[in-house]
Design a protein around this motif. Structure first.
Motif, PDB file in Angstrom:
ATOM      1  N   UNK A 132       0.824  -1.199   0.000  1.00 27.95           N
ATOM      2  CA  UNK A 132       0.000   0.000   0.000  1.00 27.95           C
ATOM      3  C   UNK A 132       0.870   1.266   0.000  1.00 27.95           C
ATOM      4  N   UNK A 133       1.904   1.292   0.855  1.00 24.88           N
ATOM      5  CA  UNK A 133       2.768   2.470   0.938  1.00 24.88           C
ATOM      6  C   UNK A 133       3.515   2.680  -0.368  1.00 24.88           C
ATOM      7  N   UNK A 134       4.008   1.560  -0.977  1.00 20.96           N
ATOM      8  CA  UNK A 134       4.736   1.652  -2.246  1.00 20.96           C
ATOM      9  C   UNK A 134       3.810   2.191  -3.332  1.00 20.96           C
ATOM     10  N   UNK A 135       2.554   1.717  -3.349  1.00 25.48           N
ATOM     11  CA  UNK A 135       1.589   2.193  -4.345  1.00 25.48           C
ATOM     12  C   UNK A 135       1.350   3.692  -4.189  1.00 25.48           C
ATOM     13  N   UNK A 136       1.220   4.153  -2.949  1.00 22.65           N
ATOM     14  CA  UNK A 136       1.016   5.576  -2.708  1.00 22.65           C
ATOM     15  C   UNK A 136       2.222   6.394  -3.171  1.00 22.65           C
ATOM     16  N   UNK A 137       3.440   5.841  -2.944  1.00 19.33           N
ATOM     17  CA  UNK A 137       4.633   6.542  -3.391  1.00 19.33           C
ATOM     18  C   UNK A 137       4.667   6.646  -4.909  1.00 19.33           C
ATOM     19  N   UNK A 138       4.283   5.578  -5.598  1.00 16.21           N
ATOM     20  CA  UNK A 138       4.271   5.613  -7.055  1.00 16.21           C
ATOM     21  C   UNK A 138       3.265   6.627  -7.574  1.00 16.21           C
ATOM     22  N   UNK A 139       2.102   6.694  -6.933  1.00 15.93           N
ATOM     23  CA  UNK A 139       1.102   7.690  -7.318  1.00 15.93           C
ATOM     24  C   UNK A 139       1.637   9.100  -7.088  1.00 15.93           C
ATOM     25  N   UNK A 140       2.293   9.295  -5.940  1.00 21.14           N
ATOM     26  CA  UNK A 140       2.843  10.616  -5.624  1.00 21.14           C
ATOM     27  C   UNK A 140       3.931  11.004  -6.618  1.00 21.14           C
ATOM     28  N   UNK A 141       4.778  10.041  -6.994  1.00 19.98           N
ATOM     29  CA  UNK A 141       5.823  10.325  -7.979  1.00 19.98           C
ATOM     30  C   UNK A 141       5.204  10.709  -9.319  1.00 19.98           C
ATOM     31  N   UNK A 142       4.119  10.024  -9.689  1.00 18.52           N
ATOM     32  CA  UNK A 142       3.434  10.355 -10.941  1.00 18.52           C
ATOM     33  C   UNK A 142       2.870  11.771 -10.891  1.00 18.52           C
ATOM     34  N   UNK A 143       2.298  12.132  -9.742  1.00 20.01           N
ATOM     35  CA  UNK A 143       1.763  13.483  -9.592  1.00 20.01           C
ATOM     36  C   UNK A 143       2.881  14.520  -9.623  1.00 20.01           C
ATOM     37  N   UNK A 144       4.016  14.186  -9.011  1.00 22.98           N
ATOM     38  CA  UNK A 144       5.144  15.114  -9.026  1.00 22.98           C
ATOM     39  C   UNK A 144       5.626  15.338 -10.453  1.00 22.98           C
ATOM     40  N   UNK A 145       5.645  14.249 -11.243  1.00 22.66           N
ATOM     41  CA  UNK A 145       6.025  14.396 -12.640  1.00 22.66           C
ATOM     42  C   UNK A 145       5.085  15.324 -13.384  1.00 22.66           C
ATOM     43  N   UNK A 146       3.791  15.235 -13.063  1.00 33.06           N
ATOM     44  CA  UNK A 146       2.820  16.126 -13.689  1.00 33.06           C
ATOM     45  C   UNK A 146       3.027  17.569 -13.265  1.00 33.06           C
ATOM     46  N   UNK A 147       3.386  17.759 -11.980  1.00 38.98           N
ATOM     47  CA  UNK A 147       3.663  19.113 -11.498  1.00 38.98           C
ATOM     48  C   UNK A 147       4.827  19.720 -12.267  1.00 38.98           C
ATOM     49  N   UNK A 148       5.899  18.926 -12.451  1.00 39.83           N
ATOM     50  CA  UNK A 148       7.063  19.422 -13.180  1.00 39.83           C
ATOM     51  C   UNK A 148       6.739  19.663 -14.649  1.00 39.83           C
ATOM     52  N   UNK A 149       5.922  18.781 -15.237  1.00 41.24           N
ATOM     53  CA  UNK A 149       5.525  18.984 -16.629  1.00 41.24           C
ATOM     54  C   UNK A 149       4.699  20.269 -16.761  1.00 41.24           C
ATOM     55  N   UNK A 150       3.792  20.487 -15.805  1.00 44.30           N
ATOM     56  CA  UNK A 150       3.008  21.714 -15.816  1.00 44.30           C
ATOM     57  C   UNK A 150       3.870  22.947 -15.614  1.00 44.30           C
ATOM     58  N   UNK A 151       4.866  22.834 -14.717  1.00 43.41           N
ATOM     59  CA  UNK A 151       5.770  23.959 -14.478  1.00 43.41           C
ATOM     60  C   UNK A 151       6.572  24.291 -15.735  1.00 43.41           C
ATOM     61  N   UNK A 152       7.022  23.241 -16.431  1.00 45.20           N
ATOM     62  CA  UNK A 152       7.781  23.476 -17.665  1.00 45.20           C
ATOM     63  C   UNK A 152       6.914  24.147 -18.727  1.00 45.20           C
TER      64      UNK A 152
END
Length: 267
Positions: free
Chosen positions: A1-21
């Protein structure tokens, strides 16, 4: 469960960086060029005391030297700050070295503010920003991600300075300085803290925003306090509180839990 949440968070972080770019690309295309101007070097308080030009704007850089050298020494000692990964030590060491460099670079610039000297005022601070943000990512996301961003952000620091000097355009550097204030709060929400005292990160972001307000209101603050101290000098003192606050965090925080990614990096 924790690993899944981390993967989701990493995906969201990637979207944040893509949006920032995308936002960065849009602003670079949509906004006009911001060239150097003599007004950028005309500060409210340019008084000379004891033969030192722009005295208060020069001497208010001294706190950067004190906290920068102290933090750098404590990082080298290795036993005072609560850090659990080698990548964190590297980031914090570069951060304090950059803060100490600000004292010399900014003082040198304010002795005779002009276009040729401003690079020495901005470059050490950008190195400090890059290292600080890298340390934050090492703590919140992982060593590999943090160190990768350290290399990218340091490269971007020198690139933005080169762009500024070559094309006489301040936009790239100005946008770069907004990165920590925008991304740190988002990352704070996406990734759980590894240490206690994590609220210090948000306080640091708030202090940075306050310092930018003081710089923007340089003359108004100077007039409001009957010409005692200008907004720009207060900006220096306010920014010097940022590493003081983070030093307190490093001295007092404790490890909350060990990330799975951190355990793998140690093996």
């Amino acid at each position: 469960m924790w690993v899944a949440k981390q993967q989701i968070a990493r995906s969201r972080l990637g979207r944040v960086w893509a949006g920032a770019f995308l936002c960065w690309a849009f602003l670079m295309l949509a906004t006009p060029k911001i060239p150097y101007s003599p007004k950028h070097h005309a500060y409210a308080d340019m008084r000379n005391f004891f033969g030192v030009p722009n005295t208060l704007n020069v001497i208010t850089n001294f706190p950067f030297l004190i906290v920068g050298v102290l933090g750098f020494v404590l990082c080298l000692q290795g036993s005072y700050f609560n850090v659990s990964l080698q990548g964190e030590i590297l980031g914090w060491t570069l951060f304090y070295a950059g803060i100490a460099g600000v004292a010399f670079g900014s003082a040198y610039y304010h002795l005779k503010p002009d276009d040729s000297r401003v690079v020495w005022d901005t470059l050490p601070m950008m190195i400090a920003y890059s290292s600080l943000f890298s340390s934050f990512l090492v703590e919140r996301v992982g060593k590999r991600t943090g160190l990768c961003f350290l290399s990218l952000l340091l490269f971007f620091s020198f690139l933005s300075i080169a762009y500024e000097r070559t094309f006489n355009d301040l936009r790239l550097r100005m946008m770069f300085q907004l990165i920590p204030c925008v991304v740190i709060p988002f990352t704070t929400l996406l990734f759980p803290p590894k240490y206690t005292h994590s609220r210090y990160w948000l306080w640091a972001a708030g202090i940075y925003l306050l310092s930018k307000f003081e710089a923007f209101a340089d003359r108004r603050i100077y007039y409001a306090n009957s010409y005692i101290i200008s907004g720009h000098s207060l900006e220096h003192l306010c920014l010097a509180m940022l590493p003081v606050l983070l030093t307190m965090m490093l001295l007092n925080r404790t490890l909350r839990f060990q990330r799975l990614g951190s355990l793998k990096e140690r093996l």
